[in-house]
Motif scaffolding. Structure first.
Motif, short mmCIF file in Angstrom:
data_model
loop_
_atom_site.label_atom_id
_atom_site.label_comp_id
_atom_site.label_asym_id
_atom_site.label_seq_id
_atom_site.Cartn_x
_atom_site.Cartn_y
_atom_site.Cartn_z
N ALA A 74 0.81 -1.22 0.00
CA ALA A 74 0.00 0.00 0.00
C ALA A 74 0.84 1.27 0.00
O ALA A 74 0.34 2.33 0.36
CB ALA A 74 -0.98 0.00 1.16
N GLN A 75 2.10 1.18 -0.40
CA GLN A 75 2.93 2.37 -0.49
C GLN A 75 2.58 3.19 -1.73
O GLN A 75 2.78 4.39 -1.76
CB GLN A 75 4.41 2.00 -0.50
N LEU A 76 2.09 2.52 -2.77
CA LEU A 76 1.67 3.18 -4.00
C LEU A 76 0.20 2.90 -4.26
O LEU A 76 -0.31 1.84 -3.91
CB LEU A 76 2.49 2.67 -5.20
N ILE A 77 -0.47 3.87 -4.86
CA ILE A 77 -1.86 3.68 -5.26
C ILE A 77 -1.98 4.04 -6.73
O ILE A 77 -1.11 4.69 -7.31
CB ILE A 77 -2.83 4.54 -4.41
N ARG A 78 -3.06 3.64 -7.35
CA ARG A 78 -3.32 3.97 -8.75
C ARG A 78 -4.23 5.20 -8.78
O ARG A 78 -5.25 5.25 -8.12
CB ARG A 78 -3.98 2.78 -9.44
N THR A 79 -3.83 6.20 -9.56
CA THR A 79 -4.62 7.43 -9.69
C THR A 79 -5.80 7.18 -10.62
O THR A 79 -5.91 6.13 -11.24
CB THR A 79 -3.77 8.59 -10.25
N LYS A 80 -6.65 8.20 -10.77
CA LYS A 80 -7.81 8.05 -11.65
C LYS A 80 -7.39 7.96 -13.12
O LYS A 80 -8.16 7.53 -13.96
CB LYS A 80 -8.80 9.19 -11.43
N PHE A 81 -6.16 8.36 -13.43
CA PHE A 81 -5.65 8.25 -14.80
C PHE A 81 -4.89 6.95 -15.02
O PHE A 81 -4.36 6.71 -16.10
CB PHE A 81 -4.73 9.44 -15.11
N ASP B 214 -2.10 6.02 -13.38
CA ASP B 214 -0.69 6.14 -13.01
C ASP B 214 -0.49 5.73 -11.55
O ASP B 214 -1.42 5.77 -10.75
CB ASP B 214 -0.20 7.58 -13.19
N ALA B 215 0.75 5.37 -11.24
CA ALA B 215 1.09 5.05 -9.85
C ALA B 215 1.49 6.34 -9.13
O ALA B 215 2.16 7.20 -9.69
CB ALA B 215 2.22 4.05 -9.80
N ALA B 216 1.06 6.47 -7.89
CA ALA B 216 1.40 7.64 -7.08
C ALA B 216 1.60 7.18 -5.64
O ALA B 216 1.09 6.13 -5.24
CB ALA B 216 0.29 8.69 -7.14
N ALA B 217 2.35 7.97 -4.90
CA ALA B 217 2.56 7.65 -3.49
C ALA B 217 1.22 7.72 -2.76
O ALA B 217 0.40 8.61 -3.00
CB ALA B 217 3.54 8.62 -2.87
N ASN B 218 1.02 6.78 -1.87
CA ASN B 218 -0.21 6.74 -1.09
C ASN B 218 -0.22 7.90 -0.10
O ASN B 218 0.69 8.01 0.72
CB ASN B 218 -0.31 5.40 -0.35
N PRO B 219 -1.20 8.78 -0.17
CA PRO B 219 -1.23 9.93 0.76
C PRO B 219 -1.36 9.51 2.23
O PRO B 219 -0.95 10.26 3.11
CB PRO B 219 -2.43 10.76 0.31
#
Length: 181
Positions: free
Chosen positions: A101-108, A110-115
């Protein structure tokens, strides 16, 4: 504001001891209420649980007055938010064994850091800052204990030589017999 470490409250100075034997400067001290203060109304859930674990002990040590309630409430609130973020991350990690759960998938896509990771880190840092103010960490307690009572050292072979500025008589070994004159 002057550079350097912040001033230490008088009550903590007294707990640390007074190795220099100088009289401490009197400071205006808020009165300690007769009973432990109630938590503010917004302190609920995990934060309220922490309040009732911590506040009575701080009150017993005379470290919690009515003026200190907002700082303790901020500490408890930071704890509650950190705990919620950490539990949510744990649930997310169970479903994501690869990235934990360190990365999440954005609505586009893409991978992004989990807030939630930065939220948990921020609230943990806030907790440590507030905990230091009340002496609730091991490091803060060691600073209190470092200046406190020290165990007595074994007496030195010179222990009886000087006392209150006067020299006490000392037994000397004679190597030759005294003169008979």
């Amino acid at each position: 504001m002057k550079p350097g470490p912040p001033p230490t409250p008088l009550h903590l100075k007294l707990m640390r001891g007074n190795p220099g034997k100088r009289r401490p400067k009197p400071e205006p001290e808020p009165t300690v209420p007769p009973s432990c203060p109630e938590p503010p109304s917004f302190i609920t859930g995990y934060a309220a649980d922490l309040w009732w674990e911590t506040a009575p002990e701080l009150h017993r040590l005379h470290l919690l007055t009515r003026i200190d309630v907002p700082a303790l409430a901020a500490y408890c609130h930071a704890y509650g938010q950190w705990r919620l973020a950490a539990e949510t991350l744990t649930r997310m990690q169970a479903n994501d064994p690869v990235m934990n759960a360190q990365l999440i998938r954005t609505k586009f896509g893409d991978a992004a850091a989990n807030p939630l990771v930065s939220i948990a880190r921020k609230h943990a840092a806030d907790m440590i800052k507030f905990a230091n103010e009340f002496g609730l960490t091991a490091a803060a307690r060691s600073r209190l204990a470092a200046g406190g009572v020290t165990p007595p050292s074994p007496p030195s072979k010179f222990a009886g030589l000087i006392s209150d500025g006067t020299v006490l008589p000392m037994m000397m070994k004679r190597t030759s017999p005294p003169d008979a004159s």
